[in-house]
Design an enzyme around this catalytic site. Structure first.
Site, PDB file in Angstrom:
ATOM      1  N   LYS B 191       0.846  -1.188   0.000  1.00  0.00           N
ATOM      2  CA  LYS B 191       0.000   0.000   0.000  1.00  0.00           C
ATOM      3  C   LYS B 191       0.885   1.242   0.000  1.00  0.00           C
ATOM      4  CE  LYS B 191      -1.802   2.834   2.696  1.00  0.00           C
ATOM      5  NZ  LYS B 191      -1.867   4.232   2.288  1.00  0.00           N
ATOM      6  N   GLU B 246       2.925   7.086  15.881  1.00  0.00           N
ATOM      7  CA  GLU B 246       1.529   6.996  16.296  1.00  0.00           C
ATOM      8  C   GLU B 246       0.802   5.866  15.544  1.00  0.00           C
ATOM      9  OE1 GLU B 246      -0.463  10.584  15.335  1.00  0.00           O
ATOM     10  OE2 GLU B 246      -2.391   9.883  16.073  1.00  0.00           O
ATOM     11  N   GLY B 248       2.242   3.449  13.932  1.00  0.00           N
ATOM     12  CA  GLY B 248       2.947   2.207  14.257  1.00  0.00           C
ATOM     13  C   GLY B 248       2.377   1.548  15.506  1.00  0.00           C
ATOM     14  N   GLU B 265       9.189   0.678  11.229  1.00  0.00           N
ATOM     15  CA  GLU B 265      10.241   1.688  11.107  1.00  0.00           C
ATOM     16  C   GLU B 265       9.543   3.023  11.280  1.00  0.00           C
ATOM     17  OE1 GLU B 265      12.228   4.379  10.317  1.00  0.00           O
ATOM     18  OE2 GLU B 265      12.616   3.854   8.233  1.00  0.00           O
ATOM     19  N   CYS B 299      12.832  10.275   8.483  1.00  0.00           N
ATOM     20  CA  CYS B 299      12.657   9.801   9.858  1.00  0.00           C
ATOM     21  C   CYS B 299      13.948   9.885  10.646  1.00  0.00           C
ATOM     22  CB  CYS B 299      12.141   8.368   9.841  1.00  0.00           C
ATOM     23  SG  CYS B 299      13.094   7.308   8.750  1.00  0.00           S
ATOM     24  N   GLU B 396       8.878  15.167  16.571  1.00  0.00           N
ATOM     25  CA  GLU B 396       9.364  15.070  15.208  1.00  0.00           C
ATOM     26  C   GLU B 396       8.627  16.108  14.354  1.00  0.00           C
ATOM     27  OE1 GLU B 396       8.484  11.363  13.163  1.00  0.00           O
ATOM     28  OE2 GLU B 396      10.477  11.422  12.273  1.00  0.00           O
TER      29      GLU B 396
END
Lengths: 309, 495, 273
Positions: B191, B246, B248, B265, B299, B396
């Protein structure tokens, strides 16, 4: 008198910038990134024009004669026989014996006479002789002196000797501008190039210059970047603007543009003048001229239409 | 010289755009299931736009539960044949894909920059070549899996891998996920991110050219609902996710008790630590790369600069000057250093966090730079006088926004660097070798870049500690996430 | 021979190298002894002790960790009789001792077997080393009493992790006996913490604790008459801080059990002059 009786003076705060060090991989990556700039159209024309105005047209051969130098000087004054709007080069760079010839031909043209000196290219002669040689070339009318540093002294750690010699040469240069050739290929890495750059600037160099053109390797983009960063640090610390001359191995207009872009993005517009930037080259000029014509006419060019001098 | 020759008043680089002619974008796309393009069951579509111009590029299918089910069934059907294929044959498909990506590199690069806003020099020099390299690397593993894990002589694929990838490196993350899954004999339902699906859809054409058996890779586009359906589908044996912490966490909750294997990840708040003996100009390059690479949509971005106080003033001056040279603008221009922010939503998040930085009392600096009128843009931004407690030092931002903090001793640097729930990346800049190793040992992060930053390679395992996720991508370690590994020893059969 | 009344042992918790009673003051009679019934606050205290012990244990040389684990095997062997009385017998003790020895030998092999140098396409030296995940919560298998706990505990320790273990509710005495071996085996205080009582009460606190980095739910999964929903709830709670959720056999001796509690750190450095 030492500040501490029985002690010795520590440079608690460095008068100049810290010598520091250079990371080779990151330096080369940055140089490669800047070399990837795509300079087109008007911006390319500006660069090509600048490349000519900053060029030290050079001949440094044992076989150089007054005839050869006169022809080169003519080319420097008017690089493009077909187009008077093409600017003159910055200077003609020759051996000391050819200085009078160049002075005679270039008088009134605005093109400077540069002479190599100080036992070029090795620098392996007594200081007194080097100083004497510089006195001679200045007396003969050289506007600029391209001296070499004593790499033997530098590599054996006698930085004081290198420094003192540059100071001595600078003293006898008078009004002539002093370019100090580091011969970067012989120094053994970017840390040493940075150290030699700072040493030369500390000793009074007006320009620092990469190479004699006589060593196994000459200027590269990362080497110039390393030297530009040293120049920038000196400017930050002292406000003094020292010039940069990249010499040797620059043969194509594309390379010349890459060197100029690097100066532009590292030191800024202020350095994009022959007063502070030079490209030393013997075979670059015609390629730049061809590119100029290509840009202006939209056609690819042939060397048959450009003079060999 | 006696006479002063004036420098030019300006040297503007003329536009140097990469040609768009190399790509053909269809007005609308279906889903790639079982080797065919199919219409989404519900017929729902959404637009994907160029963040640099806000122009619509194509209509993208919104995959629903029914579509996900169809794709999982296709992958399940293809699994036995694909898994049974000799490794050397699987390898050849992957080599083909690698080569096709190289051949069509320009097309992928232009499309990536168009759809995602990243500068062409990055998509051309980083994303696409690395994606091809990943396929090339894992191709070589496909027939050598029994050499990969000592004591586990018979590695077996897991089955159907559901893979959900982010919008920051659309093709590269596809490669990170798809290459090891295929090399190990799994089949895939992928996806792509909602805002950047085009290169994944173009990748389906590469699969066609490679002759990959139908159903081995299926691509179902859509938004978060599509991803949730994939995570929830009982026919999926493994979920691999790259994205926010979040989401994840919600995936980890969703797969709890299902027995599905999971690798995550997630986010990061990487500390880039500069000591006073560092090669400063190169450190500046690393800091700039660390925070502006891909507009900071990374990231592992070095979003916290920790600089030794004795050199802070000098370093920040150098940093600002360097940032003034950054060229923000058209992603397709070969001279662009910072492209467009990926979406309006992301831009709003950056703006919100920057505002919090101002409100909390940090000092903001931005270079004077002209931003285009249309599209989503954000200038490189440096916050100084940042405290550890500020949101901009903790959260982040995922944009070109750097928070600068100072430290006095190596211990303090380590403490501040580790003082975060994340643990993805860190940078160390010093000339002293023993200090590099000392720091590298103490930093709780999955990747430590010493005297460099943001380097990636298919052979190099990448992944996080703590809330930055688990599992590794890249290298031999990247295979483990897609294999069942039985050991010969006591209880080994239960792995 | 005169009749002598033996001194009875009090079975306590093991936290931070000490043997406290449960802060709740509760005990429950299991296997003929009053066993401490740990509370959520005991979980809290144990995690705190473990966190404090983590840097030292993680930084200890692999050689040192191996020696400490081997020392544990020595002490278990010396107390084999006592241990045997708390589990299924001498055979289980022997296997547990051998298992500790097996893992003791792994400590200084891991970096080479699990890590390595990565041949990246550029002028960089790049290597990957394993590091411990951190504080690991273990829901120990109900059975075998000793071997089950050892099978989950030893691989965690071999990798450099610190542990808060919830002992088998049915057979807690083996865990306390083992704690007494650990306490004298040069295992630094806090590296292993063992709580007795009811995991159904304590495990959720461990699973949701934000300072626990991984949870081994083997005991919850395999509990006799176990409730799969319980394991799933633990797994779900673990997501709050992206805990690694691991599981493995109650009688297992696998590198995989060490590996799943390791993080991999990749370090890059340029190569240049």
């Amino acid at each position: 008198m030492p500040a501490l009786p029985g002690g010795f003076e520590l440079p608690a705060s460095l008068r100049l910038t810290r010598v520091g060090s250079v990371d080779a991989v990151a330096l080369e990556a940055r140089a490669a990134d800047l070399a990837g700039r795509s300079i087109k159209k008007e911006s390319k024309l500006l660069a090509l024009d600048l490349a000519i105005r900053c060029m030290d047209l050079t001949t440094l051969e044992g076989a150089d004669t007054p005839g050869k130098v006169t022809a080169l000087c003519t080319k420097a004054i008017r690089p493009d026989a077909q187009d008077a709007s093409v600017p003159s080069c910055a200077a003609v760079c020759v051996y000391p014996n050819l200085v009078p010839t160049a002075v005679a031909r270039l008088r009134g043209s605005g093109v400077k006479v540069a002479s190599v000196a100080t036992a070029f290219p090795s620098g392996q002669s007594p200081t007194a002789i080097k100083v004497r040689e510089v006195e001679e070339v200045v007396a003969m009318g050289a506007d600029e002196v391209d001296m070499v540093i004593d790499r033997g002294a530098f590599l054996s750690g006698r930085y004081g000797k290198v420094y003192d010699e540059i100071v001595a040469v600078k003293e006898v240069c008078g009004a002539a501008h002093l370019k100090v050739i580091l011969e970067t290929a012989e120094l053994g890495g970017y840390d040493a190039i940075r150290r030699a750059s700072l040493l030369a600037m500390a000793a009074g160099a007006d320009f620092i210059k990469t190479s004699t053109g006589k060593a196994a390797a000459s200027a590269t983009l990362p080497i110039q970047l390393c030297m530009l960063e040293a120049i920038r640090d000196v400017h930050d610390a002292t406000g003094r603007r020292v010039g940069m001359k990249a010499a040797g191995g620059i043969r194509t207009a594309k390379q010349a543009v890459q060197y100029l872009v690097q100066v532009h993005e590292t030191l800024g517009l202020a350095w994009l003048t022959p007063d502070l930037y030079r490209l030393g080259a013997s075979s670059l000029l015609n390629d730049v001229l061809m590119q100029l014509h290509t840009q202006r006419t939209g056609r690819y060019q042939s060397l048959d239409y450009f003079t060999n001098d | 010289m006696t006479d002063i020759v004036p420098a030019p008043a300006a040297w503007e680089y003329a536009p140097a755009p990469e040609s768009r002619a190399v790509v053909t974008i269809a007005p609308a796309y279906g889903l790639y299931i079982g080797g065919e393009w199919v219409e989404p069951a519900a017929g729902e579509r959404f637009a994907t736009i160029s963040p640099a111009s806000e122009e619509q590029l194509a209509e993208i299918a919104q995959g629903g539960e029914e579509d996900v089910d169809r794709a999982v069934r296709a992958a399940r059907a293809a699994f036995p044949g694909w898994a049974a294929l000799p490794g050397a044959e699987r390898a050849k498909y992957l080599f083909r894909i690698a080569r096709l990506l190289q051949e069509r590199a320009r097309e992928f690069a232009v499309l990536e920059s168009l759809d995602g806003g990243k500068p062409i020099k990055e998509s051309r020099d980083v994303d696409v070549p690395l994606a091809a390299a990943h396929f090339f690397y894992y191709a070589g593993w496909a027939d050598k899996l029994e050499y990969a894990f000592p004591g586990r002589p018979q590695p077996r694929p897991l089955g159907v891998a559901g893979q959900i990838i982010p919008w920051n490196f659309p093709l590269l993350m596809l490669a990170w996920k798809v290459a090891p899954a295929l090399a190990t004999g799994n089949t895939v339902v992928l996806k792509p991110a909602e805002s950047t699906p085009l290169t994944a859809l173009l990748f389906c054409d590469v699969l066609r050219q490679a002759g990959l058996p139908a159903g081995v890779v299926n691509v179902v586009t859509g938004d978060g609902r599509t991803g949730a359906a994939l995570v929830a589908h009982p026919g999926v044996d493994k979920i691999a996710f790259t994205g926010s912490t979040e989401v994840g966490k919600s995936i980890q909750r969703a797969v709890a008790g299902s027995g599905k294997r999971l690798t995550l990840e997630l986010g990061g708040k990487g500390a880039n630590i500069v000591f006073d003996d560092a090669a400063l100009d190169q450190a500046v390059e690393g800091i700039v790369t660390g925070i502006t690479f891909n507009q900071g949509h990374v990231c592992c971005a070095g979003s916290r600069l920790l600089v030794q106080e004795s050199v802070a003033e000098q370093l920040i001056a150098k940093l600002r000057r360097r940032m003034e040279k950054l060229r923000v603008g058209d992603p397709l221009d070969k001279n662009t250093d910072i492209g467009a922010i990926n979406s309006a939503e992301q831009l709003a998040r950056i703006e919100e966090l920057v505002q919090s930085g101002r409100d909390e009392g940090a000092t903001i600096w931005q270079p004077a730079c002209r931003l285009p009128e249309k599209g989503f843009w954000y200038p490189p931004t440096v916050f100084t006088e940042v405290a550890q407690s500020h949101r901009i030092a903790q959260e982040e931002i995922f944009g070109p926004v750097l928070s600068v903090l100072t430290f006095r001793t190596p211990d303090e640097a380590v403490e501040k660097a580790n003082n975060t729930p994340y643990g993805l990346s860190a940078g160390v800049w010093t000339e002293k070798g023993s200090r590099i190793l000392w720091m590298a040992q103490r930093l709780r992060a999955g990747v430590v870049w010493a005297n460099t930053y943001n380097r990636f390679d298919p052979t190099s395992p990448f992944g996080g500690y703590k809330e930055s996720g688990y599992g590794r991508e890249g290298g031999r370690h990247g295979l483990a996430a897609y294999l069942s590994l039985e050991e010969a020893g006591v209880g080994g059969g239960e792995a | 021979m005169t009749d002598r009344l033996p001194v009875m042992k009090t079975y306590k918790l093991f936290i931070g190298g000490a043997f406290p009673r449960s802060e709740s003051g509760r005990v429950v009679e299991v296997e003929g002894a009053n066993v401490a019934l740990a509370s959520r606050k005991d979980v809290r205290d144990a995690v705190k002790a473990a966190r404090g012990a983590f840097p030292g244990w993680a930084k200890a040389t692999a050689y040192n960790r191996g020696q400490v684990l081997y020392r544990l095997a020595e002490l278990m062997e010396a107390r084999a009789g006592d241990l045997a009385a708390t589990c299924s017998g001498p055979d289980e003790v022997a296997r547990a001792v051998d298992r500790v020895v097996w893992y003791a030998g792994w400590t200084d092999k891991l970096a080479q077997v699990v890590g390595g140098a990565n041949p990246v396409a550029g002028p960089y030296f790049d290597f990957t080393v394993p590091e411990p995940t951190g504080v690991v919560g273990i829901v120990a298998p109900a059975e075998p009493a000793l071997l089950g706990l050892i099978s989950r505990l030893a691989p965690a320790l071999a990798g450099g992790n610190v542990v808060v273990a919830l002992a088998s509710q049915l057979h807690p005495l083996a865990a306390v006996e083992l704690a007494e071996c650990i306490a004298t085996a040069d295992v630094p205080a806090g590296v292993v913490n063992i709580l007795t009582g009811d995991p159904a009460e304590t495990a959720p606190w461990l699973a949701s604790h934000m300072d626990v980095n991984a949870i081994d739910i083997s005991g919850a999964v395999a509990a006799p008459g176990g409730d799969p929903a319980f394991a799933t709830a633990l797994e779900r709670a673990a997501a709050d801080n992206v805990k690694r959720v691991v599981r493995g056999p109650a009688d297992g001796q696998r590198l995989a059990d060490v590996e799943q509690l390791l993080e991999l750190k990749t370090v890059w450095h340029p190569i240049g002059v």
